[in-house]
Write an enzyme that holds these catalytic residues in place. Structure first.
Site, PDB file in Angstrom:
ATOM      1  N   ALA A 149       0.866  -1.190   0.000  1.00  0.00           N
ATOM      2  CA  ALA A 149       0.000   0.000   0.000  1.00  0.00           C
ATOM      3  C   ALA A 149       0.897   1.233   0.000  1.00  0.00           C
ATOM      4  O   ALA A 149       2.108   1.130   0.225  1.00  0.00           O
ATOM      5  CB  ALA A 149      -0.892   0.017   1.245  1.00  0.00           C
ATOM      6  N   LYS A 150       0.355   2.362  -0.261  1.00  0.00           N
ATOM      7  CA  LYS A 150       1.098   3.619  -0.126  1.00  0.00           C
ATOM      8  C   LYS A 150       0.099   4.741   0.080  1.00  0.00           C
ATOM      9  O   LYS A 150      -1.048   4.652  -0.371  1.00  0.00           O
ATOM     10  CB  LYS A 150       1.915   3.885  -1.401  1.00  0.00           C
ATOM     11  CG  LYS A 150       3.034   4.880  -1.208  1.00  0.00           C
ATOM     12  CD  LYS A 150       4.227   4.213  -0.538  1.00  0.00           C
ATOM     13  CE  LYS A 150       5.472   5.048  -0.625  1.00  0.00           C
ATOM     14  NZ  LYS A 150       6.671   4.217  -0.449  1.00  0.00           N
ATOM     15  N   GLY A 151       0.542   5.799   0.738  1.00  0.00           N
ATOM     16  CA  GLY A 151      -0.318   6.965   0.943  1.00  0.00           C
ATOM     17  C   GLY A 151       0.451   8.226   0.684  1.00  0.00           C
ATOM     18  O   GLY A 151       1.690   8.222   0.642  1.00  0.00           O
TER      19      GLY A 151
END
Ligand SMILES: NC(=O)C1=CN([C@@H]2O[C@H](COP(=O)(O)OP(=O)(O)OC[C@H]3O[C@@H](n4cnc5c(N)ncnc54)[C@H](OP(=O)(O)O)[C@@H]3O)[C@@H](O)[C@H]2O)C=CC1
Ligand SMILES: O=C(O)CCC(=O)C(=O)O
Length: 459
Positions: A149-151
């Site tokens: 995931a990444k934000g």
């Protein structure tokens, strides 16, 4: 070496998958996110590839070595969830500002979603989508039990006061809380975020959910963080370079020359550890300037200078140089450790190094990658080279779950082991199947993710 889901495995996959998964692509399920890499228009050179198209180009190249059905390919290329939110912030001057923020959860076949949070003015959904995908393949290459995931928040943190930044970070946690969790999705640092922001995230999440140190990694060591995490990405990069030099019969770090783009968490720690091992760091840059010394920069002094003066280029132990010339400084190993997409078809022919060690995520475009291959420059791919960071995040998470603390020596020894084992796995594919290290890394990762997904099933 079996690259495809060959007889046994393929039979198993067919057994576990709904039959429809293996047929021709169903109508209406074509790519929403340029799943197959560049469009025809881009192939004709009419438009630059986006970050996610570039990442998918590398994945598609690896998929060519695997006999996967089309629908499985689509599953592997598409993010599972994308969340976009708008964060409102009451500024110190009384005005209300709004910021776009994103969290993309790409795949959790192998474990909880895992990946950093980036605060940067260039963050957009496509960028985060690409970075989330890279996390899936990185955790698989490193063989740690996480997904990807990444934000990110579209903000230049330098424009905000510390109070504003804290409120923005807490608002981000409030907005993303429904999709985060110690066994669900675990953020970490990335560009312009570090232990301070991770402490705020831990505190904000804990307000709602009770004591949850495992909700985020990269925390301060005195607040349930792990010893060794701050340096881990840079240290892992040095282990990666050491393993490659050894495998290529090029000796060790001592007396080799290094150029590093980006002197933040990753770049400065890589520089420090290379310096400690006798490497010569001959040029470094940040967003504002670059400094060079052909005899090797005194890295501890440079780090102290930067901390005191916030100005890299004014370091008296080197000469100022234009940052745009940094990538073409002659060296043994070039280490991009800043933003993505910096090595392009326009400058790939100018590089004067033997090895590119991708400490940054996505620093090389597919066209540039092709040129580097033709020029015989070895690329240590991002999904392996910078995997020391998330590996150490895994160690932090495990310590948090056990409410226990390992020594720095223990952490570094475990880090070395995962970096060496991951290298051996991709080097074996690279040499036996005569494929570039990047393709080998993606093939290994695709095999691991697919194996997990297929055995878990699709219901
Ligand atoms: N932190 C981690 O654990 C991990 C990070 N990475 C990747 O490593 C890279 C660096 O991350 P990290 O060190 O954490 O980030 P930091 O924010 O700590 O440092 C980034 C560095 O890059 C510099 N920089 C920014 N833009 C440019 C530019 N256009 N040209 C040259 N330098 C530039 C910054 O300069 P300035 O300070 O002047 O803005 C700073 O020196 C990113 O690609 C990240 O995704 C990968 C795995 C883990
Ligand atoms: O430490 C982590 O969980 C992820 C770090 C990260 O964002 C990365 O590896 O790109």
């Amino acid at each position: 070496m079996a690259l495809s889901l060959r007889k046994g495995a393929q039979g198993l996959a067919r057994q576990l998958l709904p039959a429809a998964c293996w047929g021709a692509q169903a109508a209406g399920t074509e790519a929403q996110h340029s799943l197959s890499g560049p469009s025809k228009q881009q192939q004709r050179g009419m438009a630059k590839m986006s970050h996610s198209e570039a990442t998918n180009t590398f994945i598609v190249e690896a998929l060519e070595h695997l006999e996967y059905p089309k629908r499985l390919r689509k599953l592997l290329l598409t993010p599972e969830r994308e969340v976009a939110v708008e964060l409102a912030l009451l500024r110190d001057n009384g005005e209300v500002a709004t910021f776009n923020a994103y969290r993309v959860q790409h795949d959790n076949s192998r474990g909880p979603y895992k990946g950093g949070l980036r605060f940067h003015p260039q963050v957009d959904l496509d960028d985060v989508r690409s970075l989330a995908s890279l996390m899936t393949w990185k955790t698989a290459v490193m063989d740690i039990p996480f997904g990807g995931a990444k934000g990110g928040v579209t903000v230049d943190p330098k424009d905000l006061s510390e109070r504003e930044l804290e409120i923005l970070t807490r608002k981000l946690v409030q907005a993303l809380r429904p999709i985060l969790g110690t066994y669900e999705d675990i953020p970490a640092p990335d560009m312009n975020t570090g232990a301070r922001e991770m402490a705020w995230i831990f505190d904000e999440y804990t307000k709602f959910s009770g004591f949850s140190p495992g909700i985020v990694t990269g925390k301060p060591v005195w607040l349930h963080g792990s010893l060794g995490r701050e340096a881990a990405t840079g240290r892992g990069t040095v282990f990666a370079i050491r393993e490659l030099l050894k495998a290529q019969g090029l000796g060790d770090i001592r007396n080799k020359s290094f150029v590093i783009q980006g002197f933040g968490n990753v770049g400065s720690w890589a520089a420090q550890i290379l310096y400690e091992q006798g490497g010569r760091v001959v040029a470094v840059s940040d967003a504002y300037g670059a400094v060079a010394n052909e005899h090797g920069l005194e890295i501890p002094e440079l780090r102290a200078h930067l901390a005191a003066n916030h100005n890299l280029a004014s370091f008296p132990g080197g000469v100022v140089m234009p940052p745009e010339n940094l990538l073409s400084v002659p060296c043994d190993v070039l280490i991009p450790a800043a933003i993505g997409g910096v090595i392009t078809e326009d400058n790939a022919n100018d590089l004067q190094c033997k090895i590119v060690a991708e400490a940054a995520n996505g620093p090389t475009t597919p066209d540039a990658d092709h040129i580097l291959r033709q020029r015989g420059i070895t690329v240590l791919p991002d999904i392996y080279t910078n995997g020391g960071g998330v590996s150490c995040s895994f160690f932090e998470w495990v310590q948090n779950l056990q409410n226990f603390k390992w020594t720095e020596e223990e952490v570094n020894a475990k880090l070395e082991r995962v970096m060496v084992e991951a290298f051996q796995a991709i080097w074996e594919l690279h040499t036996e199947d005569k494929i570039p290290l990047r393709t080998a890394a993606f093939v290994k990762a695709l095999q691991r993710v697919t194996r997990a997904r297929v055995h878990r099933g699709f219901d």
